[in-house]
Design an enzyme around this catalytic site. Structure first.
Site: not given
Ligand code: AMP
Length: 395
Positions: A36, A199, A352, A375
């Site tokens: 960054r 999320k 992200g 986001g």
């Molecule tokens: P986000 O911030 O919503 O993009 O989420 C990213 C996170 O989702 C990463 O740290 C991944 O480890 C987690 N993730 C992806 N697939 C899964 C899953 N099947 N179960 C739990 N966590 C997950």
């Protein structure tokens, strides 16, 4: 079109630049990834070269409106000094703006830079407080926003400050708006969006908006289980968003009505526990036994998703396909990244974790655009107005 730093005369002016220096720091206070910081350099070098007096500001972490030296920007000032080839003045004020900061800002020569302390040491920052916005604005003649990662938030340094100063964008925001705007307004069809990650609650509402724009949608990672459950599948102890089951069902229906192909994983790699070393096995999506948790997509899903990527004109990807931080559950995310890297489509990575994954696999150079905001990029692609961009003057 929004005005950029190229559209104004900054010579000899005090220019306050909102950067995104929210870098990861280890226990010893060392920056572990300075992407960054380096990303901000083209804007900063240009402004310094034009004879502007630079006042830089950013947040880091979540000090929650209190001075907390764990989140001081001092290490950022040190790295910036190296990159810019000149000492960057840093005044560590718990109030962010005080008399010493004022004096330092007034003493700046053209081309010199001053970095303020972490904006989130002040409660007024995230509250978009007018008094704090005014204090920040009082330091400068011109406001430049170049922090795309926080452009979806109306904070004092991203929105409020523009009530008191002329506002333009830096090169980072300019590039984001160009790429993301093009991807969603004039995409090469078919336009495919791939959503994953954990999320679920945040992203499920995004799907509704995307359904009106995309030709195809893939839902993988932790998001898929809410859709599986809504279909009546066993989801074991996989991550689930119970509140959104009905919404998931209605989204599947809506996709059908709109003629959008909505793909969910056909299979998964599941484990007995949330642990890289836990016993693991592959299951079809509707055959997960109770007590197991799905942590990655399986090979059938990879094949299907890669085919969709290969026939797409534009691919927008936000969120990993599995828990890619654990090597045993990274294959799905890696294979998808490889499919994007190999395709001729315009590929846009939505910040992200997906950006981190693509970097980790050494495939960043193969993507058309990697957004600096997770986001923020999602909200932009949804068609929402981002407050930090709305305040920038039109050409
Ligand atoms: P986000 O911030 O919503 O993009 O989420 C990213 C996170 O989702 C990463 O740290 C991944 O480890 C987690 N993730 C992806 N697939 C899964 C899953 N099947 N179960 C739990 N966590 C997950």
């Amino acid at each position: 079109m929004k005005k950029t730093i190229k559209d104004i005369d900054v010579k000899g002016k005090r220019v306050i630049v909102r950067c995104d220096f929210n870098v990861p720091i280890d226990e010893q206070g060392k920056i572990t990834d300075e992407t960054r910081i380096t990303a901000s350099l083209p804007t900063l070098r240009y402004l310094a070269g034009q004879g502007a007096k630079l006042i830089l500001m950013s947040h880091m972490g979540r000090p929650d409106g209190e001075p907390d030296m764990k989140y001081t920007l001092k290490p950022v000032a040190e790295r910036l000094s190296v990159h810019l080839g000149q000492p960057v003045v840093f005044v560590s004020s718990p109030d962010v703006v005080d008399d010493a900061v004022w004096a330092a800002a007034e003493a700046l020569a053209p081309g010199q830079a001053l970095l303020l302390e972490n904006l989130r040491f002040r409660k007024g920052e995230t509250k978009n407080d007018a008094a704090f916005s005014k204090e920040l604005a009082g330091l400068a003649d011109i406001y430049v926003n170049d922090a795309f990662g926080t452009a979806h938030r109306a904070h004092a340094s991203t929105a409020g400050i523009a009530d008191y100063l002329p506002a333009v964008s830096g090169f980072l925001i300019e590039k984001e708006v160009q790429f993301l705007g093009e991807a969603i307004e004039h995409p090469r069809h078919p336009l495919l969006a791939i959503l994953g990650g954990a999320k679920v609650g945040d992203k499920i509402s995004v799907i509704e908006n995307l359904l009106g724009k995309v030709d195809g949608l893939i839902i993988g990672g932790g998001m898929a289980y809410t859709f599986f459950k809504a279909r009546g599948y066993e989801t074991g102890s996989s991550i689930l968003d119970e509140k959104n089951l009905e919404l998931a069902a209605s989204l599947e229906k809506k996709a059908k009505e709109k003629g959008v192909s909505l793909l969910l994983p056909e299979d998964m790699k599941a484990a007995r526990a949330f642990d890289n070393e836990a016993e693991s096995a592959y299951f079809d999506a509707d055959k997960l036994p109770p007590g197991w948790m799905g942590l990655d997509i399986g090979p059938k899903s990879v094949k299907r998703f890669a085919e969709a990527v290969a026939s797409a004109g534009t691919v927008i990807w936000n969120g990993p396909m599995g828990v890619f931080e654990m090597p045993n559950f990274a294959q799905g995310t890696r294979s998808l990244a490889e499919a994007l890297a190999a395709s001729d489509a315009v590929t846009v990575i939505g910040g992200g974790d997906s950006a981190a994954a693509v970097e980790q696999f050494g495939l960043a150079g193969k993507m058309s655009h990697i957004s600096t905001g997770g986001g923020a990029s999602l909200e932009f692609l949804e068609g929402k107005i981002l407050p930090g961009i709305a305040v920038i003057e039109d050409k």
